[in-house]
Write an enzyme that holds these catalytic residues in place. Structure first.
Site: not given
Ligand code: AGP
Length: 615
Positions: A80, A105, A495
């Site tokens: 990514w 990272g 999203e």
């Molecule tokens: C939600 O559908 C997304 N994939 C994104 O907002 C996600 O909730 C957010 O990145 C937090 O991720 P986490 O719960 O693993 O910390």
């Protein structure tokens, strides 16, 4: 947010590495690559695009690994992009002389290091920070240091986050991995060992895992595994047995992981409630919550901090905890909290919510709050994750592996845990009577059944959703405990379908957003028969007066709401504390079926990754 894998053992690793990357593809999918030893030389194959493109490249029979001392070794990467656009040149693995590595990272001081390496005559060809790490190790190796010494010294110069899988052509039976700031697990097999960014990549081969802490290094050699800390001293690591099955990670016959995980929600709630509610529904057991009655009575303020969907769960948590405990709760986006110099007093409680337990902003917020004296509990889905390990205690959600980038069952189990926590705190503080708590608990325990009931409406919801897949903008409105679900519904749609959607407090419409409403705007109104119902009905009338298309989600049997709406989806009329969970199902399914109709990549939406492990 990339995925890395590595292997050392008795098997030819090409397929192991590729399948591991496939199971990590949700972490990033703009380019990919693999490195194998062939006749003592490292052969790197990489390409732009998804893993399907890499599959074509590595399928050539001529590309396979040959063993050294009966030992096969290889690393792989799915990317990514953070530094340098997606391209073959920027894809991993990166090579510098005999050093070949994969990286997840961000190296924050890479520009300075790059300048230094260029001034020493090294020729770097990519735009990435990862290639700088390869050349830094090579620069040390060239001075006559061993592979391990070169890695050890090079990483001392790095600032930022890095999980690395590293090979050296001159030591063809050694794989070195390092973890700092981004997730890396070690899979412990029989005469073989693995590294990966996440557990699902390795479940087919082992259920025994070690979790590396930051600044720890693991060295694989034939039949041997060593872990060393930042001083270079060997340390012992516990081996954890993970009882997830491979089948849990696969799609199980559904078209997408997201739909599978929407349908897994009843079971995920059951698993999360398991052993936490007494038979008579009069007591809750949050054994993993290490807060004594005295600790709870000393809490003056609670901070709830998270990102994305977990933030919306935290908003529901705020409403529930304040209602049941009367303790003031402050809600923050982690990316804001960590930089706003929050006013935290010793003994304040911070609740970090995170499905992955690796979200960089949430982890940084946790560390910031701890530094300022807060007690930290987390609500987390992945045991052994950074946020889990750095919290004072963790209340686990037992959603199982969530592969779809759009969070669904994790969100539902986060709301379940917030219910348990709010009720537990309220009963402990006696700000919530047992008489009032009992119906809450009873409905919580029956929740899986109610969710199943709503899922039976899937065909109706699908039909409604598909009518609107060409619309350009949606509004989601709710009040009170429905407001966070309006935000969550809008996020789900954005999203995975790439359609703009705004979640709003229904009472806020008249302060501007109602200007958005016209006869081409679908407005999803969350209107359960709770204490805000009458107010929401007036908002609905305001929308209709401007010819907005009203899709109402309300209590079953509410014939009035059904009559005045263009489309109506019903949920069981139950106690307020579980209504947000019931409202969540329709908004998840609406987003899902619009995205499917649009033909977007539901499980791996563009520009996104499952766990945002970089800033
Ligand atoms: C939600 O559908 C997304 N994939 C994104 O907002 C996600 O909730 C957010 O990145 C937090 O991720 P986490 O719960 O693993 O910390």
């Amino acid at each position: 947010m990339c995925g890395i894998v590595g292997y050392l053992g008795y098997r030819e690793p090409k397929e192991i590495l590729f399948k591991g990357l496939k199971r990590l593809e949700y972490r990033g999918y703009d380019s990919a690559g693999i490195a194998l030893f062939q006749e003592g030389k490292i052969q790197v194959k990489r390409c732009l695009g998804k893993l399907s493109q890499l599959e074509e490249v590595i399928q050539e029979a001529s590309y396979h690994s040959t063993p050294t001392q009966n030992t096969y070794i290889g690393i792989g990467h799915t990317r990514w992009a953070t530094h340098g656009k997606p391209s073959e040149k920027n894809a991993h693995p990166h090579q510098a002389g005999p050093i070949v590595l994969v990286h997840n990272g961000i190296i924050e001081n890479y520009a300075l290091l790059r300048e230094k390496l260029l001034s020493k005559g090294h020729i770097l060809s990519s735009e990435t920070d990862s290639e700088v790490v390869a050349y830094l190790i090579y620069d040390y190796f060239k001075k006559g240091l061993s592979f391990e010494e070169a890695v050890f010294l090079a990483i001392q110069e790095l600032k930022g986050s890095y999980s690395l899988g590293i090979l050296c052509e001159e030591e063809p039976t050694k794989l070195i991995a390092v973890r700092n700031g981004t997730p890396l697990v070690v899979g412990v097999g029989e005469k073989e060992n693995f590294i990966a960014s996440d557990i699902p990549a390795l479940l087919e081969y082992t259920k025994r895992f070690m979790y590396l802490n930051d600044h720890e290094m693991v060295i694989f050699t034939p039949g041997h595994l060593q872990v060393k800390n930042i001083e270079g001293r060997e340390i012992k690591k516990e081996i954890n047995y993970i009882n997830w099955t491979q089948e849990m990670v696969e799609k199980g016959g559904y078209q997408h992981f997201m739909l599978k995980e929407i349908h897994e929600q009843p079971q995920a709630i059951i698993n999360t409630l398991q052993d936490r509610v007494s038979k008579d529904k009069h007591a809750l057991y949050l054994k993993d919550l290490k807060l004594s009655e005295a600790d709870i009575k000393n809490i003056r303020k609670i901070f709830l901090v998270a990102c994305g969907t977990a933030f919306h769960a935290s908003m529901v948590g705020k409403y529930l905890i304040e209602e049941m405990t009367r303790i003031p709760c402050e809600l923050d986006l982690a990316s804001e909290f960590r930089y706003r110099d929050p006013i935290i007093k010793k003994g304040d409680l911070l609740i970090i919510t995170s499905q992955s337990g690796e979200t960089a902003d949430s982890l940084a917020a946790l560390r910031e709050a701890k530094k300022r004296g807060a007690t930290v509990i987390s609500i987390c889905n992945v045991k052994g994750s950074s946020i889990d390990r750095e919290s004072d205690s963790t209340i686990y959600t037992y959603a199982g592996p969530e592969i779809g980038v759009a969070s669904t069952k994790a969100f539902m189990t986060q709301l379940t845990v917030f219910n348990l926590l709010a009720i537990h705190l309220g009963l402990t503080l006696k700000t919530l009577s047992l008489e009032k708590a009992t119906p809450y608990v009873q409905d919580l325990v029956r929740l899986p059944y109610y969710v199943e009931e709503i899922l039976k409406q899937e065909p109706n919801i699908k039909k409604i959703a598909q009518k609107f897949y060409r619309k350009k903008t949606f509004l989601y409105l709710g009040r009170g405990l429905s407001f966070p679900i309006a935000l969550e519904g809008a996020l789900k749609l954005k999203e995975i379908s790439y359609i703009n959607a705004e979640g709003y407090a229904a009472g806020e419409m008249k302060h501007g957003p109602i200007a958005l409403v016209d006869d081409d705007t679908p407005v999803i109104i969350l209107a359960p028969q709770d204490k805000y119902y009458e107010k929401v009905l007036s908002n609905l009338e305001e929308i209709k007066a401007r010819e907005g298309i009203v899709i109402a989600i309300g209590s079953e049997g509410d014939t009035h709401l059904e009559k005045i709406s263009d489309y109506f989806i019903s949920i069981p009329k139950k106690s307020d504390n579980i209504t947000p969970l019931l409202l969540t199902l329709p908004v998840q399914l609406i987003a899902y079926y619009i995205a499917v109709k649009k033909g977007t990549d539901v499980d791996q939406p563009r520009n996104l990754a499952k766990s945002v492990t970089v800033e």
